[in-house]
Design a protein around this motif. Structure first.
Motif, short mmCIF file in Angstrom:
data_model
loop_
_atom_site.label_atom_id
_atom_site.label_comp_id
_atom_site.label_asym_id
_atom_site.label_seq_id
_atom_site.Cartn_x
_atom_site.Cartn_y
_atom_site.Cartn_z
N TYR B 45 0.79 -0.87 -0.78
CA TYR B 45 0.05 0.05 -0.28
C TYR B 45 1.45 1.32 -0.25
CZ TYR B 45 -3.66 2.79 1.15
OH TYR B 45 -5.05 4.19 0.62
N LEU B 46 1.92 1.21 0.72
CA LEU B 46 2.21 2.63 0.96
C LEU B 46 3.65 1.94 -0.37
CD1 LEU B 46 4.42 2.62 4.79
CD2 LEU B 46 3.09 3.82 3.48
N ALA B 47 3.83 1.08 -0.92
CA ALA B 47 4.84 1.49 -2.17
C ALA B 47 3.73 2.52 -3.13
CB ALA B 47 5.53 0.47 -2.64
N HIS B 48 2.88 1.89 -3.23
CA HIS B 48 1.62 2.69 -4.04
C HIS B 48 1.48 3.46 -4.47
CE1 HIS B 48 -1.88 3.21 -6.32
NE2 HIS B 48 -1.66 2.82 -7.60
N SER B 49 1.17 3.80 -2.41
CA SER B 49 0.52 5.62 -2.66
C SER B 49 1.61 6.73 -2.32
CB SER B 49 0.15 5.51 -0.82
OG SER B 49 1.14 5.63 -0.07
N LYS B 50 3.05 6.10 -2.62
CA LYS B 50 4.05 7.02 -2.85
C LYS B 50 4.66 7.92 -4.12
CE LYS B 50 7.31 5.67 1.16
NZ LYS B 50 8.38 5.00 1.77
N GLN B 51 3.37 7.17 -5.14
CA GLN B 51 3.92 7.43 -5.91
C GLN B 51 3.17 9.22 -6.46
OE1 GLN B 51 2.22 4.67 -9.20
NE2 GLN B 51 3.24 2.92 -7.92
N ARG B 52 1.39 9.18 -5.24
CA ARG B 52 1.55 10.95 -5.23
C ARG B 52 1.51 11.74 -4.45
NH1 ARG B 52 -4.49 12.66 -5.58
NH2 ARG B 52 -3.84 15.02 -6.85
N PRO B 53 2.77 12.12 -4.00
CA PRO B 53 3.54 12.40 -2.56
C PRO B 53 2.09 13.59 -1.79
CG PRO B 53 4.63 12.94 -4.42
CD PRO B 53 3.77 12.33 -4.94
N TYR B 54 1.68 13.80 -0.73
CA TYR B 54 1.41 15.12 -0.42
C TYR B 54 1.70 15.85 0.65
CZ TYR B 54 -3.58 13.10 -1.01
OH TYR B 54 -4.74 12.40 -2.59
N HIS B 55 1.48 16.97 1.10
CA HIS B 55 2.60 17.79 1.73
C HIS B 55 1.78 18.02 2.42
CE1 HIS B 55 5.37 20.11 -0.91
NE2 HIS B 55 5.86 18.77 -1.21
N LEU B 56 2.42 18.58 4.46
CA LEU B 56 1.29 18.37 4.96
C LEU B 56 1.89 19.61 5.78
CD1 LEU B 56 -0.46 17.16 7.63
CD2 LEU B 56 2.30 16.83 9.29
N PHE B 57 0.87 20.64 5.97
CA PHE B 57 0.23 21.97 6.07
C PHE B 57 0.03 21.69 7.52
CE2 PHE B 57 0.82 22.47 2.33
CZ PHE B 57 1.77 23.27 1.79
N ARG B 58 0.53 23.10 8.45
CA ARG B 58 0.13 23.01 10.32
C ARG B 58 0.10 24.47 9.61
NH1 ARG B 58 3.24 22.24 14.66
NH2 ARG B 58 4.83 22.60 13.54
N ARG B 59 -1.17 24.56 10.59
CA ARG B 59 -1.13 26.64 10.99
C ARG B 59 -1.87 26.87 12.53
NH1 ARG B 59 -6.05 30.06 8.95
NH2 ARG B 59 -7.45 28.22 8.44
N LEU B 60 -1.46 27.96 12.89
CA LEU B 60 -2.31 27.99 14.12
C LEU B 60 -3.25 29.06 13.75
CD1 LEU B 60 -1.90 27.28 17.10
CD2 LEU B 60 -0.85 29.65 17.23
N ASP B 61 -4.67 29.06 14.04
CA ASP B 61 -5.54 29.78 13.78
C ASP B 61 -5.75 30.86 14.45
OD1 ASP B 61 -8.16 30.80 13.80
OD2 ASP B 61 -9.19 29.28 12.93
N GLN B 62 -5.31 32.39 14.75
CA GLN B 62 -5.12 32.92 15.35
C GLN B 62 -6.07 33.40 16.59
OE1 GLN B 62 -2.29 34.26 16.12
NE2 GLN B 62 -0.78 33.86 14.51
N GLU B 63 -7.01 33.06 15.58
CA GLU B 63 -8.65 33.51 16.86
C GLU B 63 -8.75 32.17 17.55
OE1 GLU B 63 -11.63 34.56 13.78
OE2 GLU B 63 -10.12 36.67 12.84
N THR B 64 -8.48 31.15 17.21
CA THR B 64 -8.90 30.52 18.28
C THR B 64 -7.79 29.29 19.03
OG1 THR B 64 -8.85 28.46 16.75
CG2 THR B 64 -11.24 29.45 16.57
N GLY B 65 -6.77 29.60 18.46
CA GLY B 65 -5.59 29.26 19.29
C GLY B 65 -5.74 27.93 18.55
N GLU B 66 -6.28 27.20 17.56
CA GLU B 66 -6.20 26.01 17.37
C GLU B 66 -4.90 25.28 16.25
OE1 GLU B 66 -9.32 22.15 15.96
OE2 GLU B 66 -9.90 24.73 15.48
N GLU B 67 -5.18 24.54 16.53
CA GLU B 67 -3.78 24.34 15.51
C GLU B 67 -4.15 23.73 14.93
OE1 GLU B 67 -1.48 21.37 16.96
OE2 GLU B 67 0.65 21.99 16.34
N LEU B 68 -4.12 24.15 13.15
CA LEU B 68 -4.67 22.95 11.94
C LEU B 68 -3.84 22.45 11.90
CD1 LEU B 68 -7.27 26.54 11.24
CD2 LEU B 68 -7.76 24.18 12.39
#
Lengths: 177, 295
Positions: B45-68
């Motif tokens: 499964y991993l070998a196959h899915s690596k053919q289409r990589p993703y970027h993981l983004f993380r940001r902080l919502d300034q208003e709620t203080g929540e990590e997204l």
């Protein structure tokens, strides 16, 4: 009974190969198309080694595991073969490919197409139809998938219930069957 | 119908469904369950899915203080960040960076905000909250879709592994507590293919001691073990700035101030026993002297 005239351009001089399906239909196809099926290719090369190929296109290659309806679909797919099955380069391309897969695979035929592509060792076709089937079942309920594949659920009801509770998130977002 | 679909074909189909759906497929029947539970399935499964990589983004919502957290296909032209825009360790003192960030901010704004530019992203729900408002988790690293995070704003760090694709996570046990006050900790997280194992490495430099105490967590054993490193005179620069290449964790380091030059220190994930060997890799000559180098 013969299913000839697969070639729209009669002046073409490309060699033809005749394939015989499980229901005794004959398909005369261009060598280039037939060679996509590694099973056929292998058979053809073995025949050549045995010097039978000298008789040319009179060789009939039997495909006892493939029904004519399925072979016709595979050949037509082969001819319009998308340039490559490589993973789409971008999102847009991926969407186009998804649509393409939908067009080719009437869900009910996909299993037959996959079996045949597997038997014929037709790599591109196998990948394509596998992905089409994966697209098709990804938003379906477990019950639908069972019915689709003709599988009987064999978990104890309490086992299944417990599992579904534990993985509730994996059972969300299911389309109407 | 599937009576004649052999196991390897079922597997070929199932490695093509999204990870989130895989547990649902396990529920279909015992045969599918055992096919998917086989470790071979995960590898395929991993070998196959690596053919289409993703970027993981993380940001902080300034208003709620929540990590997204969001996943964006790395090949999507609408990606808020263009291809090859590596943000892992931004060097804030580089003026070119600020110009780039400004340009980027404008581009993102033009497209209708960070999440306005495309619907083709996946929102993830982080299972953990940091203990303090408006703080990020530190991301030690991610490999094979598994993210290793640390909540490290107090003496008792919390360590987590999170697989967002299947929404599973676990808190790791705490490593041995070091009595002496710590001057600094450095982390790395990687996958060791020969043993099919994931390892979290923590180096702690105790005060008045120039060789770090090394604690290694291995997922297969589920526990930490400590090891001793030979004395070394390098200082690693960034606590969470490791890079894993060829089965080894690499950190950027420098030699003591009076003989300052940059180098790379590496730790082989296959390192066994309680004696730890670090390897040194020189950086290109041109980067040897600078103070603003990043991996």
């Amino acid at each position: 009974m013969s299913n000839t005239s697969e070639n729209p351009n009669p002046s073409s001089s490309s060699a033809k190969i005749t394939l015989k399906t499980s229901d005794n239909e004959l398909f005369e196809v261009e060598e280039a198309v037939a060679m996509k099926f590694c099973t056929v290719k292998q058979y053809f090369e073995d025949e050549k080694d045995n010097d039978v190929a000298a008789r040319g296109s009179s060789t009939v290659i039997p495909l006892p595991n493939v029904h004519s309806a399925v072979l016709a679909r595979l050949i037509s797919y082969c001819k319009k073969l998308p340039q490559s099955n490589a993973v789409a380069d971008n999102h847009e391309e991926e969407e186009t490919k998804k649509k393409e897969r939908k067009q080719y695979g009437t869900p009910g035929d996909l299993v037959d197409l996959i079996s045949a592509a597997n038997y014929l060792d037709f790599k591109e076709g196998l990948e394509f139809f596998n992905q089409a089937l994966a697209d098709h079942i990804q938003n379906k309920s477990v019950e639908y998938v069972r019915k689709f594949f003709g599988i009987k659920g064999d978990f104890e009801p309490h086992e299944e219930e417990k599992y579904r509770e534990e993985y509730a998130w994996a059972f969300e977002g299911v389309d109407e069957d | 119908m599937s009576d004649y679909l052999p196991a390897e074909l079922i597997v070929e189909i199932l490695i093509r469904v999204p990870a989130k759906i895989v547990p649902r497929c396990k529920c279909v029947c015992k045969r599918w369950n055992s096919l998917i539970s086989n470790p071979h399935f995960a590898t395929t499964y991993l070998a196959h899915s690596k053919q289409r990589p993703y970027h993981l983004f993380r940001r902080l919502d300034q208003e709620t203080g929540e990590e997204l957290f969001t996943l964006h296909p790395s090949d999507n032209p609408d990606n808020p960040f263009p291809r090859n825009y590596h943000l892992k360790n931004l060097n804030r003192s580089d003026p070119a960076l600020h110009i780039n960030l400004l340009r980027l901010a404008q581009e993102v704004k033009d497209k209708g905000g960070f999440f306005g530019c495309s619907s083709d992203y996946i929102k993830l729900h982080c299972p953990y909250k940091t203990r303090y408002y408006q703080y990020f988790h530190q991301i030690v690293g991610s490999v094979n879709g598994l993210i290793c995070m640390v909540d490290s704003y107090s003496i008792d760090d919390n360590y987590y592994l999170w697989n967002p694709s299947i929404n599973r996570s676990m808190q790791l046990p705490r490593p041995k507590y070091h009595d002496q006050s710590r001057s600094n900790s450095f982390f790395g997280f990687g996958y060791h293919a020969p043993t099919d194992d994931y390892k979290l490495v923590r180096l702690v430099y105790l005060n008045n001691c120039n060789s770090p105490v090394v604690d290694i967590y291995t997922l297969n054993t589920g526990g930490w073990c400590s090891a001793k490193a030979q004395p070394s005179a390098q200082y690693i620069i960034d606590s969470f700035g490791s890079v894993v290449v060829n089965g080894a964790i690499h950190w950027l380091a420098h030699t003591p101030e009076d003989a300052h030059h940059n180098l790379i220190v590496s730790f082989d994930l296959g390192n066994e026993g309680n004696e730890v060997v670090f390897h040194e890799v020189p950086v290109p000559k041109i980067l040897e002297a600078g103070y603003t180098v990043n991996l």
